[in-house]
Design an enzyme around this catalytic site. Structure first.
Site, short mmCIF file in Angstrom:
data_model
loop_
_atom_site.label_atom_id
_atom_site.label_comp_id
_atom_site.label_asym_id
_atom_site.label_seq_id
_atom_site.Cartn_x
_atom_site.Cartn_y
_atom_site.Cartn_z
N THR A 28 0.85 -1.20 0.00
CA THR A 28 0.00 0.00 0.00
C THR A 28 0.88 1.24 0.00
O THR A 28 1.96 1.25 0.60
CB THR A 28 -0.90 -0.01 1.25
N THR A 31 4.34 4.25 -3.64
CA THR A 31 5.37 3.46 -4.34
C THR A 31 4.79 2.11 -4.76
O THR A 31 4.98 1.66 -5.90
CB THR A 31 6.61 3.27 -3.44
N ASP A 83 6.27 -4.08 -1.17
CA ASP A 83 5.60 -3.00 -0.42
C ASP A 83 6.57 -1.83 -0.25
O ASP A 83 7.79 -2.00 -0.37
CB ASP A 83 5.16 -3.54 0.95
N ALA A 85 7.87 1.59 2.27
CA ALA A 85 8.19 1.79 3.69
C ALA A 85 8.34 3.28 3.94
O ALA A 85 8.61 4.06 3.01
CB ALA A 85 9.48 1.07 4.06
N GLU A 105 -0.60 -5.01 6.26
CA GLU A 105 0.72 -5.15 5.65
C GLU A 105 1.57 -6.15 6.42
O GLU A 105 2.28 -6.97 5.83
CB GLU A 105 1.43 -3.79 5.61
N LYS A 123 14.30 7.35 2.08
CA LYS A 123 13.71 6.56 3.18
C LYS A 123 14.78 5.86 4.03
O LYS A 123 14.48 5.35 5.10
CB LYS A 123 12.74 5.51 2.63
#
Ligand SMILES: O=C(CO)[C@H](O)[C@H](O)COP(=O)(O)O
Length: 231
Positions: A28, A31, A83, A85, A105, A123
């Site tokens: 989700t 990205t 996924d 982050a 998640e 990140k």
């Protein structure tokens, strides 16, 4: 190059890890959204996969792309989840939940053999905590839980403001019907100890520390892609 271009590059690299017949978890966030779009192109080109979404938003996007979808009840073992982050460190420890989907998640990641994280290189941090740590809580007894989170965190060297996430002037409600407390600790000196302390609080449903789940990371930087772990 824009931040969206970088995210798409990371997503495209993760897509190379996908092959026919795989059972995939779909993450989700902005990205992961690129990954689902690119996966949709491949599915329309004949790739055979079955997927489980980590949020209602991703479920709707994936269905719109024509990606075959399942549930964890029908497909309880996944080969790979891809996924995003909110933060990650050299040891592939993550902070997630900026989009509010941390519970699903984490359940999906725990059901998967591999987890590839895709992100732009902003990140990556030396010490987790700059991004406020999301903690999903039951609305019942909110103030008790908030105090217990503050006390547990202080024992793990974390202090700072705890704010109830809001949307349109009301508490933000997760797909599971819970609230989120964002913990502005700035640094998390002992992520493992903090994770253990948080799950021991009755009103805490889940927290955004993902430890021991990510197996690979693709970071997109203006100078090119950087990979950590196994991608
Ligand atoms: O944990 C998440 C949602 O709960 C997302 O993966 C995280 O917030 C990253 O999102 P983005 O790719 O938009 O930066």
């Amino acid at each position: 190059m824009s931040s969206e271009d970088l995210k798409r590059q990371a997503a495209a690299r993760a897509l190379e890890a996908v092959s026919d017949g795989m059972r995939l978890g779909l993450g989700t966030g902005s990205t992961a959204r690129h990954f689902v779009e690119l996966l949709g192109d491949r599915v329309r080109g004949g790739l055979k996969v079955i997927c489980v979404a980590t949020s209602e938003a991703t479920q709707a996007q994936a269905e719109g792309e024509g990606i075959p979808m399942s549930t964890l009840d029908e497909t309880p073992e996944l080969d790979l989840v891809v996924d995003g982050a909110d933060e990650l460190d050299e040891q592939l420890r993550l902070v997630k939940g900026g989009g509010g989907a941390l519970l699903r998640e984490k359940i999906v990641a725990s059901a998967s053999k591999r987890m590839i994280v895709i992100a732009d290189d902003s990140k990556k941090v030396a010490v987790l905590g700059r991004f406020p740590l999301p903690v999903e809580v039951n609305p019942f007894g909110l103030e008790v839980t908030r105090r217990q989170i503050a006390a547990a965190a202080a024992r793990c060297g974390c202090t700072g403001e705890l704010t109830l996430r809001q949307r349109d002037g009301k508490p933000f409600v997760t797909d599971g019907g819970h609230y989120i407390i964002d913990c502005h600790f700035a640094v998390l000196p002992q992520p493992e100890a903090l994770a253990a302390a948080l799950v021991a609080i009755p009103g805490v449903v889940e927290h955004g520390l993902f430890i021991g789940l990510a197996t690979g990371v693709v970071l997109a930087a203006p100078g090119g892609l950087v990979e950590l772990g196994q991608v």
